[in-house]
Design a protein around this motif. Structure first.
Motif, PDB file in Angstrom:
ATOM      1  N   LEU A   1       0.844  -1.208   0.000  1.00 25.21           N
ATOM      2  CA  LEU A   1       0.000   0.000   0.000  1.00 25.21           C
ATOM      3  C   LEU A   1       0.871   1.248   0.000  1.00 25.21           C
ATOM      4  O   LEU A   1       0.550   2.247  -0.642  1.00 25.21           O
ATOM      5  N   ARG A   2       1.982   1.199   0.725  1.00 26.88           N
ATOM      6  CA  ARG A   2       2.875   2.365   0.792  1.00 26.88           C
ATOM      7  C   ARG A   2       3.596   2.578  -0.534  1.00 26.88           C
ATOM      8  O   ARG A   2       3.881   3.710  -0.917  1.00 26.88           O
ATOM      9  N   VAL A   3       3.879   1.483  -1.243  1.00 32.65           N
ATOM     10  CA  VAL A   3       4.611   1.587  -2.510  1.00 32.65           C
ATOM     11  C   VAL A   3       3.672   1.970  -3.659  1.00 32.65           C
ATOM     12  O   VAL A   3       4.025   2.786  -4.509  1.00 32.65           O
ATOM     13  N   HIS A   4       2.477   1.385  -3.679  1.00 31.11           N
ATOM     14  CA  HIS A   4       1.626   1.515  -4.870  1.00 31.11           C
ATOM     15  C   HIS A   4       0.461   2.489  -4.742  1.00 31.11           C
ATOM     16  O   HIS A   4      -0.269   2.697  -5.708  1.00 31.11           O
ATOM     17  N   THR A   5       0.198   3.050  -3.546  1.00 31.85           N
ATOM     18  CA  THR A   5      -0.943   3.969  -3.414  1.00 31.85           C
ATOM     19  C   THR A   5      -0.495   5.255  -2.714  1.00 31.85           C
ATOM     20  O   THR A   5       0.626   5.334  -2.200  1.00 31.85           O
ATOM     21  N   HIS A   6      -1.393   6.227  -2.718  1.00 31.40           N
ATOM     22  CA  HIS A   6      -1.115   7.476  -1.998  1.00 31.40           C
ATOM     23  C   HIS A   6      -2.054   7.616  -0.804  1.00 31.40           C
ATOM     24  O   HIS A   6      -2.342   8.715  -0.358  1.00 31.40           O
ATOM     25  N   LEU A   7      -2.539   6.514  -0.297  1.00 27.45           N
ATOM     26  CA  LEU A   7      -3.502   6.564   0.805  1.00 27.45           C
ATOM     27  C   LEU A   7      -2.844   7.111   2.076  1.00 27.45           C
ATOM     28  O   LEU A   7      -1.668   6.842   2.331  1.00 27.45           O
ATOM     29  N   PRO A   8      -3.614   7.883   2.871  1.00 30.34           N
ATOM     30  CA  PRO A   8      -3.063   8.364   4.145  1.00 30.34           C
ATOM     31  C   PRO A   8      -2.847   7.201   5.109  1.00 30.34           C
ATOM     32  O   PRO A   8      -3.486   6.147   4.974  1.00 30.34           O
ATOM     33  N   GLU A   9      -1.982   7.393   6.080  1.00 31.80           N
ATOM     34  CA  GLU A   9      -1.593   6.315   6.993  1.00 31.80           C
ATOM     35  C   GLU A   9      -2.797   5.712   7.728  1.00 31.80           C
ATOM     36  O   GLU A   9      -2.859   4.512   7.962  1.00 31.80           O
ATOM     37  N   ARG A  10      -3.782   6.558   8.043  1.00 30.13           N
ATOM     38  CA  ARG A  10      -4.945   6.047   8.779  1.00 30.13           C
ATOM     39  C   ARG A  10      -5.730   5.031   7.932  1.00 30.13           C
ATOM     40  O   ARG A  10      -6.196   4.015   8.421  1.00 30.13           O
ATOM     41  N   MET A  11      -5.874   5.315   6.628  1.00 31.61           N
ATOM     42  CA  MET A  11      -6.594   4.368   5.752  1.00 31.61           C
ATOM     43  C   MET A  11      -5.752   3.113   5.516  1.00 31.61           C
ATOM     44  O   MET A  11      -6.284   2.006   5.395  1.00 31.61           O
ATOM     45  N   ILE A  12      -4.440   3.299   5.444  1.00 28.90           N
ATOM     46  CA  ILE A  12      -3.555   2.130   5.316  1.00 28.90           C
ATOM     47  C   ILE A  12      -3.749   1.220   6.532  1.00 28.90           C
ATOM     48  O   ILE A  12      -3.869   0.008   6.395  1.00 28.90           O
ATOM     49  N   GLN A  13      -3.822   1.852   7.705  1.00 28.51           N
ATOM     50  CA  GLN A  13      -4.008   1.044   8.922  1.00 28.51           C
ATOM     51  C   GLN A  13      -5.326   0.263   8.867  1.00 28.51           C
ATOM     52  O   GLN A  13      -5.372  -0.921   9.202  1.00 28.51           O
ATOM     53  N   ASP A  14      -6.403   0.936   8.419  1.00 32.77           N
ATOM     54  CA  ASP A  14      -7.700   0.246   8.305  1.00 32.77           C
ATOM     55  C   ASP A  14      -7.577  -0.989   7.398  1.00 32.77           C
ATOM     56  O   ASP A  14      -8.047  -2.077   7.737  1.00 32.77           O
ATOM     57  N   LEU A  15      -6.950  -0.780   6.230  1.00 31.61           N
ATOM     58  CA  LEU A  15      -6.856  -1.877   5.257  1.00 31.61           C
ATOM     59  C   LEU A  15      -5.994  -3.020   5.791  1.00 31.61           C
ATOM     60  O   LEU A  15      -6.327  -4.203   5.608  1.00 31.61           O
ATOM     61  N   VAL A  16      -4.899  -2.686   6.457  1.00 34.13           N
ATOM     62  CA  VAL A  16      -4.022  -3.729   6.999  1.00 34.13           C
ATOM     63  C   VAL A  16      -4.772  -4.532   8.070  1.00 34.13           C
ATOM     64  O   VAL A  16      -4.734  -5.776   8.067  1.00 34.13           O
ATOM     65  N   LEU A  17      -5.484  -3.831   8.952  1.00 32.18           N
ATOM     66  CA  LEU A  17      -6.220  -4.541  10.002  1.00 32.18           C
ATOM     67  C   LEU A  17      -7.308  -5.425   9.398  1.00 32.18           C
ATOM     68  O   LEU A  17      -7.551  -6.547   9.854  1.00 32.18           O
ATOM     69  N   MET A  18      -7.983  -4.936   8.345  1.00 27.93           N
ATOM     70  CA  MET A  18      -9.026  -5.737   7.684  1.00 27.93           C
ATOM     71  C   MET A  18      -8.444  -7.030   7.116  1.00 27.93           C
ATOM     72  O   MET A  18      -9.012  -8.118   7.272  1.00 27.93           O
ATOM     73  N   LYS A  19      -7.311  -6.903   6.430  1.00 29.73           N
ATOM     74  CA  LYS A  19      -6.721  -8.095   5.792  1.00 29.73           C
ATOM     75  C   LYS A  19      -6.160  -9.055   6.844  1.00 29.73           C
ATOM     76  O   LYS A  19      -6.268 -10.275   6.709  1.00 29.73           O
ATOM     77  N   LEU A  20      -5.561  -8.486   7.893  1.00 30.96           N
ATOM     78  CA  LEU A  20      -5.046  -9.366   8.950  1.00 30.96           C
ATOM     79  C   LEU A  20      -6.186 -10.074   9.666  1.00 30.96           C
ATOM     80  O   LEU A  20      -6.071 -11.240  10.040  1.00 30.96           O
ATOM     81  N   HIS A  21      -7.310  -9.368   9.846  1.00 32.43           N
ATOM     82  CA  HIS A  21      -8.461 -10.013  10.474  1.00 32.43           C
ATOM     83  C   HIS A  21      -8.952 -11.170   9.595  1.00 32.43           C
ATOM     84  O   HIS A  21      -9.284 -12.245  10.096  1.00 32.43           O
ATOM     85  N   ALA A  22      -8.968 -10.947   8.280  1.00 27.49           N
ATOM     86  CA  ALA A  22      -9.463 -11.980   7.351  1.00 27.49           C
ATOM     87  C   ALA A  22      -8.642 -13.267   7.450  1.00 27.49           C
ATOM     88  O   ALA A  22      -9.178 -14.359   7.251  1.00 27.49           O
ATOM     89  N   VAL A  23      -7.340 -13.134   7.752  1.00 27.77           N
ATOM     90  CA  VAL A  23      -6.504 -14.342   7.856  1.00 27.77           C
ATOM     91  C   VAL A  23      -6.283 -14.753   9.309  1.00 27.77           C
ATOM     92  O   VAL A  23      -5.479 -15.645   9.601  1.00 27.77           O
ATOM     93  N   GLY A  24      -6.997 -14.091  10.225  1.00 26.36           N
ATOM     94  CA  GLY A  24      -6.942 -14.491  11.632  1.00 26.36           C
ATOM     95  C   GLY A  24      -5.733 -13.983  12.393  1.00 26.36           C
ATOM     96  O   GLY A  24      -5.393 -14.518  13.458  1.00 26.36           O
ATOM     97  N   LEU A  25      -5.060 -12.951  11.890  1.00 26.79           N
ATOM     98  CA  LEU A  25      -3.815 -12.514  12.531  1.00 26.79           C
ATOM     99  C   LEU A  25      -3.844 -11.046  12.986  1.00 26.79           C
ATOM    100  O   LEU A  25      -2.788 -10.442  13.171  1.00 26.79           O
ATOM    101  N   ARG A  26      -5.044 -10.488  13.190  1.00 24.12           N
ATOM    102  CA  ARG A  26      -5.094  -9.077  13.613  1.00 24.12           C
ATOM    103  C   ARG A  26      -4.337  -8.885  14.927  1.00 24.12           C
ATOM    104  O   ARG A  26      -3.656  -7.884  15.127  1.00 24.12           O
ATOM    105  N   GLY A  27      -4.446  -9.885  15.799  1.00 26.67           N
ATOM    106  CA  GLY A  27      -3.767  -9.787  17.096  1.00 26.67           C
ATOM    107  C   GLY A  27      -2.265 -10.010  17.019  1.00 26.67           C
ATOM    108  O   GLY A  27      -1.556  -9.791  17.999  1.00 26.67           O
ATOM    109  N   ALA A  28      -1.779 -10.442  15.851  1.00 21.40           N
ATOM    110  CA  ALA A  28      -0.345 -10.741  15.717  1.00 21.40           C
ATOM    111  C   ALA A  28       0.382  -9.653  14.948  1.00 21.40           C
ATOM    112  O   ALA A  28       1.518  -9.836  14.524  1.00 21.40           O
ATOM    113  N   ARG A  29      -0.261  -8.478  14.809  1.00 17.45           N
ATOM    114  CA  ARG A  29       0.290  -7.460  13.912  1.00 17.45           C
ATOM    115  C   ARG A  29       1.666  -6.963  14.316  1.00 17.45           C
ATOM    116  O   ARG A  29       2.465  -6.570  13.488  1.00 17.45           O
TER     117      ARG A  29
END
Lengths: 273, 112
Positions: free
Chosen positions: A112-140
Motif C-alpha cells: 500500500l505504501r509503494v503503490h498507493t497514496h492513501l493516508p496512513e490512517r486508511m492504510i491502517q484500516d486496510l491492513v487490520l481488515m486483511k489481517l483479520h481476514a486471515v486471523g492474525l489481527r492480534g499478531a500485527r
C-alpha cells in the motif's frame, strides 16, 4: 485446432513453448483460467509448475505462443505495461517471502505504501481488515521470526491480497504445513476466492488439499498436459500416468529410475547370458 | 488511470456512485469529511447503491467517514450495502461495526 478466446476466461494460454537447454518445459500447451474460479496446476516436482507462474507474471518469456491476461498478451508487453498488469496480480510464494526486518503489520502495509497514496490512517484500516481476514489481527506487532510456518504463510497471504488483485497465484501453498494449517489455508483460499471474486491459480503437488478446493485441475508432465477436468473427472480418469500421480505410486509410466545404462555395466560385471 | 467516482447530496443523504478503489477514495474522503464537518445534520446517511465496483478501499472510506462523524458528534448511517461490499465487511469481521449503522433503504417517491 486452437480454442477460440472466451470472455469467461481471465487468462488464455495458447500453443505455449518454453525450453531450458535442449529440454522443452512446455511443448505446445493450451490452458484456460476461468474468471472467479480456482484452477490448480498439478504434477510431479520439476515439471515446470512454478515456471508457468513466472511466465504468466512476465518474469520469463516463452519461445513462442501467447499468454493473454484480460486480452493483453503478456510476452509482448513493454516494461511499463507489465508493471501495470502486475498490479492486478497477487502472489503467494512458496517460502512466504516476508521481509524479515518488518513486523507483520509492516509487511502487509508495504504494497500500500509503494503503490498507493492513501493516508496512513486508511492504510491502517486496510491492513487490520486483511489481517483479520486471515486471523492474525492480534499478531500485527510480531516479527516474522516469531511466527509459526502456518502463521507466516497467512501473513504473506494478507500481504498478497492487500491491493485487491484480480488474480492470485499460489506457489505450493501447502508445502511444509501441518495438517491443521493445511486445512485452514485451504478453507481460507476458498473463502477469499468467493468473497473477493478473485481468479486463483494454485500450483501444487498436494493432491488431497488442492482437489478439495479447486474448480478445475490440470496435470502436467513431460512438457504436456496429461490430464485435465474437474477434480471428480481427474480422480476417475483411466489414464495410467494421471492415476500414478493421483495415487502417489513410486513407479509407473513416470519411471522411478532416471534413465541409466545397465546395472551390470555400472558394477563392472559381464551381462548374464 | 483514474477511476470514475462521484458524490452528490440529496437532503440528509450523501450519494456515492461509481468505482471505489485506492485512487478514487482519496478525493471522496476529503469531500465527505467536509460535508460531515459543515452542513450534515446530526443524523445523516451514506447511500452506496450506485457504487458499481468497490475494492477494500471503499470500506476504508466508510470507516474514515464514521470517524469524522463521531468527532463531530454526528451519527452517519449507511443505506444497505451492495453485495460485494457486504461480503468484504463480513470477511474483515466488521459486521459488529457496520451492522448497527445499516438503515432501511429509502422508499421510492410515491406515484402521484
Amino acid at each position: 485446432m486452437t480454442t477460440p478466446p472466451s470472455a469467461d476466461n481471465l487468462i488464455e494460454i495458447r500453443n505455449l513453448r518454453f525450453g531450458r537447454g535442449e529440454r522443452w518445459i512446455f511443448d505446445g500447451v493450451d490452458m484456460n483460467f476461468a474468471r472467479g474460479k480456482i484452477t490448480a496446476i498439478m504434477g510431479p516436482s520439476g515439471t515446470g509448475k512454478t515456471t508457468l507462474l513466472r511466465l504468466i507474471g512476465g518474469q520469463l518469456r516463452p519461445e513462442s505462443g501467447s499468454i493473454a491476461l484480460d486480452g493483453q498478451n503478456i510476452p509482448q508487453l513493454n516494461r511499463q505495461e507489465l508493471f501495470a498488469v502486475r498490479r492486478k496480480i497477487g502472489m503467494l510464494f512458496q517460502s512466504g517471502a516476508l521481509f524479515t526486518d518488518l513486523s507483520v503489520y509492516g509487511n502487509v502495509a508495504f504494497p500500500l505504501r509503494v503503490h498507493t497514496h492513501l493516508p496512513e490512517r486508511m492504510i491502517q484500516d486496510l491492513v487490520l481488515m486483511k489481517l483479520h481476514a486471515v486471523g492474525l489481527r492480534g499478531a500485527r506487532d510480531l516479527m516474522p521470526s516469531e511466527l509459526s510456518g502456518g502463521m507466516a504463510r497467512r501473513a504473506a497471504l494478507a500481504r498478497a491480497i492487500v491491493l485487491d488483485p484480480a488474480l492470485l497465484m499460489y506457489d505450493e501453498p501447502f508445502v511444509g504445513q501441518d495438517p491443521i494449517s493445511k486445512g485452514m489455508l485451504a478453507q481460507l483460499i476458498r473463502l477469499l476466492n468467493e468473497t473477493l471474486g478473485l481468479t486463483s491459480i494454485i500450483v501444487s503437488h498436494d493432491v488431497k488439499e488442492t482437489a478439495s478446493i479447486a474448480d478445475y485441475l490440470y496435470i502436467i508432465a513431460d512438457g504436456k498436459i496429461i490430464g485435465q477436468g474437474t477434480p471428480a473427472q481427474v480422480m476417475s480418469t483411466e489414464d495410467a500416468r494421471v492415476r500414478q500421480f493421483i495415487r502417489g505410486l513410486a513407479d509407473g509410466p513416470v519411471p522411478f529410475h532416471y534413465p541409466a545404462r545397465s546395472y551390470q555395466q555400472d558394477l563392472g560385471l559381464e551381462p548374464v547370458p | 488511470m483514474t477511476a470514475q467516482a462521484s458524490l452528490s447530496l440529496q437532503g440528509d443523504t450523501l450519494i456515492v456512485a461509481g468505482v471505489l478503489d485506492h485512487e478514487s477514495v482519496l478525493s471522496l474522503e476529503a469531500q465527505g469529511a467536509t460535508w460531515l464537518a459543515d452542513t450534515a445534520p446530526a443524523t445523516c446517511y451514506a447511500d452506496l447503491t450506485q457504487v458499481s465496483y468497490s475494492s477494500s478501499a471503499g470500506i476504508a472510506l466508510l470507516l474514515s467517514w464514521l470517524r469524522h462523524a463521531q468527532q463531530q458528534h454526528k451519527t452517519l448511517r449507511l443505506r444497505p450495502l451492495p453485495t460485494k461490499l457486504a461480503g468484504l465487511v463480513r470477511l474483515s469481521g466488521l459486521d459488529e461495526v457496520f451492522g448497527p449503522l445499516i438503515a432501511e433503504a429509502k422508499a421510492p417517491p410515491a406515484k402521484a
